[in-house]
Every structure is written in C-alpha cells, then in structure tokens.
Design an enzyme around this catalytic site. Structure first.
Site, short mmCIF file in Angstrom:
data_model
loop_
_atom_site.label_atom_id
_atom_site.label_comp_id
_atom_site.label_asym_id
_atom_site.label_seq_id
_atom_site.Cartn_x
_atom_site.Cartn_y
_atom_site.Cartn_z
N GLY A 1 0.84 -1.21 0.00
CA GLY A 1 0.00 0.00 0.00
C GLY A 1 0.86 1.25 0.00
O GLY A 1 0.55 2.24 0.67
N TYR B 1 -14.96 -3.58 9.82
CA TYR B 1 -13.64 -2.95 9.78
C TYR B 1 -12.91 -3.20 11.10
O TYR B 1 -11.74 -3.60 11.13
CB TYR B 1 -13.76 -1.45 9.49
CG TYR B 1 -12.42 -0.75 9.55
CD1 TYR B 1 -11.42 -1.04 8.63
CD2 TYR B 1 -12.12 0.16 10.56
CE1 TYR B 1 -10.17 -0.44 8.70
CE2 TYR B 1 -10.88 0.78 10.64
CZ TYR B 1 -9.91 0.48 9.71
OH TYR B 1 -8.67 1.06 9.78
N VAL C 1 -6.13 9.56 11.27
CA VAL C 1 -5.00 10.04 10.46
C VAL C 1 -5.60 10.60 9.17
O VAL C 1 -6.37 9.89 8.50
CB VAL C 1 -4.04 8.89 10.08
CG1 VAL C 1 -2.81 9.45 9.35
CG2 VAL C 1 -3.63 8.08 11.30
C1 8X3 Z 1 -8.65 4.41 11.38
C2 8X3 Z 1 -9.18 4.95 12.64
O1 8X3 Z 1 -11.21 5.44 14.11
O2 8X3 Z 1 -11.47 5.86 11.72
O3 8X3 Z 1 -8.34 3.07 11.44
O4 8X3 Z 1 -11.42 3.62 12.56
S1 8X3 Z 1 -10.88 4.95 12.74
#
Ligand code: 8X3
Length: 256
Positions: free
Chosen positions: A14, A156, A189
């Site tokens: 990536g 996720y 981020v």
């Molecule tokens: C990224 C942070 O909090 O948007 O992995 O899932 S969050």
C-alpha cells in the site's frame, strides 16, 4: 539510537499513498532500499522517481494483496534475488459505516480480503526468509478500531482486531528467532482513508477531521522509524497513537 536502518531493504504494501507512502519516504531518507508495492504501477514509478535524490535502490512490485496467486508469484520471484529486512504490512481499507444488519456484504469481503487475508498472504511469502536468515522486522498497521469498536465500525473493527491478534501470534510463533513484530494502532489520520470509506463523498470524509488537528501520515511514519530503528534487543510490540484532540473513537475535542 543512531541509524540502524541504513542499507536495509524494506518492503511496504500500500505504498502509493497515505501511511505507506509516508513510511517509504522517511525510510528512503534514512537510507533504506525499498520494495514499493501497490496496485497502481504509475504511482509507484512516480514515487521511485521522486525518491531518486535519496540514492537508495528502489524496486516496484505491482500486485493486489487480495490476489493470492499474484502475491505468491510476484514475491517468490523477488525473494529469489532479494533479502527483505523489514516488512510493513500497511495495505488495507475501510468501507462503509452502516449498522452490521444493513451492511454491504461485498464491502465486508473486500475489507476481509485486503486487511486480513492480504496481510497473511504477504507475510506467509516473506517471513520464511526472515526466519531462515534469523533476522527481520515486521510492522503491521492496525487501528484504534481494532481495540475498541464504534457504531458502524463492525467489520472494519473486526479486521483490525484480527491484525492485532495476528501480530501477537507472529511474535509468539517467531519466539527464539531474532525476528521482531510490531503493531501500530492509529486513531484519526488524515489520508484518503475516509474518502475511500465513504466512496468519494468528500463532505462526509472532511467532516471526520473537522475542528481539530488529526494525525498526519508523517506522524505515523516517524513512529514507524522509531520502532524499526530500535536496537535489536528492543521489540516494541504495540503502540496506540491518537491525535491529542482524540482520546478514543468517540471522544474528540473539536473547535479547540
Ligand atoms: C482508522 C481509525 O477510528 O477511523 O483506522 O477507525 S478509525
């Protein structure tokens, strides 16, 4: 700590954007040779050109981490001639923020395929060489979402919890070798992460980072360098890092 990284070879998945690109940049500055991996060959070639002034050797490898055959064939050819000292498992994505019972199953599969299976395919290909050489460092990019989920974070979060579990497992399975495994779990981020998550809806993506200073990809790259540059007896296994204005997935201090 000095610079333990000069002359080492780092493979970054990536690498075309965001945290992967920032890590590659910082590492090139530190004098490491690179293998830049991603799906977009043009972007990788442009990075190779941009990093030219650092005078390090850069190879470009175009593959999709979700494609097991592609991963296996590209990496087996590379590993015949190239020793990898550091593997940064960065490729991954979030898609959607719906409650799980209304979730898009195709999006689930894409996240599971990239974030879990992709990381496994790449690691399975690269790590045996590290074990044989009794030398190496794996750095997995996890997420705060893997430690604490939030509304709509369901799949996720589960994939990032899997990344954290796999990091722990790798450390255990590599016990007795000099190979180290680290995990970085970032909060917010500012990259194209939210843009991807919301399928290009910029208003929604921008709102995620509104009213406070999020982390920048370079902040994660600096941390990665610190972890990778630690002396060989130091194994920094897990680091949770958030913007000062964010204390967990729910608590942000917006507008000062
Ligand atoms: C990224 C942070 O909090 O948007 O992995 O899932 S969050």
């Amino acid at each position: 700590m000095g610079n333990q990284l000069n002359g080492k070879r780092v493979l970054v998945t990536g690498a075309t954007s965001g945290i992967g690109k920032a890590c590659a940049h910082r590492l090139a500055e530190a004098g490491t040779d690179l293998v830049l991996c991603g799906r977009n060959g043009e972007k990788l070639e442009a990075l190779k050109q941009a990093f030219g002034p650092f005078g390090v050797d850069i190879k470009v490898l175009v593959f999709d981490v979700r494609n097991r055959k592609e991963v296996e064939s590209r990496l087996s050819i590379l590993l015949e001639t190239t020793a990898i000292d550091i593997l940064i498992n960065n490729a991954g994505l979030a898609l959607g923020l719906e409650a799980f019972d209304g979730g898009d199953v195709d999006q689930w599969e894409e996240m599971i395929d990239a974030n879990i299976k992709g990381l496994l395919y790449v690691s399975r290909a690269v790590v045996p060489q590290m074990r044989r050489r009794n030398s190496g460092h794996i750095l997995n990019i996890g997420s705060i979402a893997g430690k604490m989920t939030y509304p709509g974070g369901n799949v996720y979060s589960a994939t990032k919890a899997a990344v954290h579990a796999l990091g722990e497992a790798m450390n255990i399975d590599l016990a007795g070798t000099a190979v180290r495994v680290g995990n970085i779990a970032p909060g917010a981020v500012e990259t194209n992460f939210s843009n991807t998550r919301f399928s290009g809806d910029e208003t929604r993506a921008d709102a995620v980072y509104e009213g406070y200073e999020p982390l920048h990809p370079e902040d994660i790259a600096d941390l990665a360098l610190y972890i990778l540059n630690a002396p060989s007896h130091v194994n920094i296994q897990d680091v949770l890092v958030m913007p000062t204005a964010q204390r967990n997935p729910y608590v942000h201090s917006r507008n000062g």
